[in-house]
Design an enzyme around this catalytic site. Sequence first.
Site, short mmCIF file in Angstrom:
data_model
loop_
_atom_site.label_atom_id
_atom_site.label_comp_id
_atom_site.label_asym_id
_atom_site.label_seq_id
_atom_site.Cartn_x
_atom_site.Cartn_y
_atom_site.Cartn_z
N ARG A 166 45.93 105.78 50.09
CA ARG A 166 44.92 106.85 50.12
C ARG A 166 43.64 106.36 50.80
O ARG A 166 43.00 107.10 51.52
CB ARG A 166 44.62 107.33 48.69
CG ARG A 166 45.78 108.11 48.10
CD ARG A 166 45.57 108.36 46.63
NE ARG A 166 44.44 109.22 46.37
CZ ARG A 166 43.74 109.22 45.24
NH1 ARG A 166 44.05 108.39 44.27
NH2 ARG A 166 42.74 110.03 45.07
N ARG A 174 46.32 109.97 36.82
CA ARG A 174 47.01 110.69 37.88
C ARG A 174 48.07 109.80 38.53
O ARG A 174 47.84 108.61 38.71
CB ARG A 174 45.99 111.11 38.95
CG ARG A 174 45.17 112.31 38.54
CD ARG A 174 43.98 112.55 39.43
NE ARG A 174 44.23 112.34 40.85
CZ ARG A 174 43.33 112.61 41.80
NH1 ARG A 174 42.14 113.09 41.46
NH2 ARG A 174 43.60 112.39 43.05
N LYS A 226 33.09 112.18 43.96
CA LYS A 226 32.83 113.55 44.44
C LYS A 226 33.10 114.58 43.35
O LYS A 226 32.31 115.48 43.14
CB LYS A 226 33.73 113.89 45.64
CG LYS A 226 33.53 113.05 46.86
CD LYS A 226 34.35 113.57 48.04
CE LYS A 226 35.85 113.58 47.79
NZ LYS A 226 36.47 112.25 47.64
N ARG A 231 40.40 105.31 36.48
CA ARG A 231 40.13 106.74 36.31
C ARG A 231 41.14 107.41 35.37
O ARG A 231 42.34 107.16 35.45
CB ARG A 231 40.18 107.41 37.67
CG ARG A 231 39.87 108.88 37.64
CD ARG A 231 39.29 109.33 38.93
NE ARG A 231 40.31 109.47 39.97
CZ ARG A 231 40.03 109.95 41.18
NH1 ARG A 231 38.80 110.30 41.48
NH2 ARG A 231 40.98 110.06 42.07
N ARG A 237 39.64 117.29 55.20
CA ARG A 237 40.10 115.91 55.09
C ARG A 237 40.35 115.29 56.46
O ARG A 237 40.66 114.13 56.56
CB ARG A 237 41.43 115.94 54.40
CG ARG A 237 41.76 115.32 53.06
CD ARG A 237 40.85 114.58 52.26
NE ARG A 237 41.55 113.87 51.22
CZ ARG A 237 41.56 114.22 49.94
NH1 ARG A 237 40.89 115.24 49.52
NH2 ARG A 237 42.23 113.50 49.07
P1 AMP Z 1 42.08 114.48 45.74
O1 AMP Z 1 42.11 114.94 44.33
O2 AMP Z 1 41.06 115.23 46.57
O3 AMP Z 1 41.95 113.01 45.89
O4 AMP Z 1 43.50 114.89 46.38
C1 AMP Z 1 44.71 114.36 45.88
C2 AMP Z 1 45.79 114.50 46.94
O5 AMP Z 1 46.01 115.87 47.26
C3 AMP Z 1 45.49 113.83 48.27
O6 AMP Z 1 45.80 112.44 48.27
C4 AMP Z 1 46.39 114.63 49.20
O7 AMP Z 1 47.74 114.25 49.08
C5 AMP Z 1 46.26 116.04 48.64
N1 AMP Z 1 45.10 116.75 49.25
C6 AMP Z 1 43.96 117.15 48.64
N2 AMP Z 1 43.13 117.75 49.50
C7 AMP Z 1 43.75 117.74 50.70
C8 AMP Z 1 43.41 118.20 51.99
N3 AMP Z 1 42.22 118.80 52.25
N4 AMP Z 1 44.31 118.01 53.00
C9 AMP Z 1 45.50 117.42 52.77
N5 AMP Z 1 45.89 116.95 51.58
C10 AMP Z 1 45.02 117.11 50.54
#
Ligand code: AMP
Length: 214
Positions: free
Chosen positions: A171, A160, A13, A127, A88
């Site tokens: 996740r 990360r 994404k 990644r 989410r």
């Molecule tokens: P991402 O980079 O989108 O994979 O987000 C990394 C982490 O940030 C996720 O595993 C969550 O812990 C937190 N996170 C990101 N977006 C959200 C969201 N919309 N709601 C809750 N937690 C989020």
Amino acid sequence: MRLVLLGAPGAGKGTQAKKLVDKFGIPQISTGDILRKAVADGTPLGKEAKIIMDKGELVPDSVVIGLVKERLAQDDCKNGYILDGFPRNTAQAEELDKVLSEMNAPLDVALSVDVDKNDLMKRLTGRRTCRGCQQMYNIHFSPPQKEGVCDKCGGELYQRDDDKEETIKNRLDVYEKATAPLIDYYGKKGILKSVEGVGSIDDIFNRICTILGY
Ligand code: AMP
């Protein structure tokens, strides 16, 4: 164009969002990036969020909804935006609908980037992200020219904390339980489109452009 990108962690994404930014000149709003910045800046929110993120859990809805509301009110979102990693879960999607209907600017498209579960693990463990410009690489599929260094800005590449194997499994579980139901949610609203997220980055992007009618 007001667009939501859906898809499991590792579906690509963020990579596709960056290409959409370049093509359409609208901002990418990544709640993950906003939270990681808060973590890097050491803010109180960042400190609280890091503990949750490192476990692969979701940060409380009230926190992310607040961040997104603030971001959507900024001037550069007037002509549209790409929401990446938000919503989410259903509660976030419903709150987003409410905010957007108050702004009289509903979503145009929810685009689901579909990738087979077995591929996701390899993508996530491989990644690497640039500390400088957030450009993403994959040591298996799209490595940088020089190991550990960003092709675009020369910044340092890092893995990360939540891309470590223990966290990834959680996740993916959280995605299945909380986020995957949004495919149905937007399907029922009639704005869902899907793209097969396999092949080269450019192939996927071309497919997305066709699906979006460009
Ligand atoms: P991402 O980079 O989108 O994979 O987000 C990394 C982490 O940030 C996720 O595993 C969550 O812990 C937190 N996170 C990101 N977006 C959200 C969201 N919309 N709601 C809750 N937690 C989020």
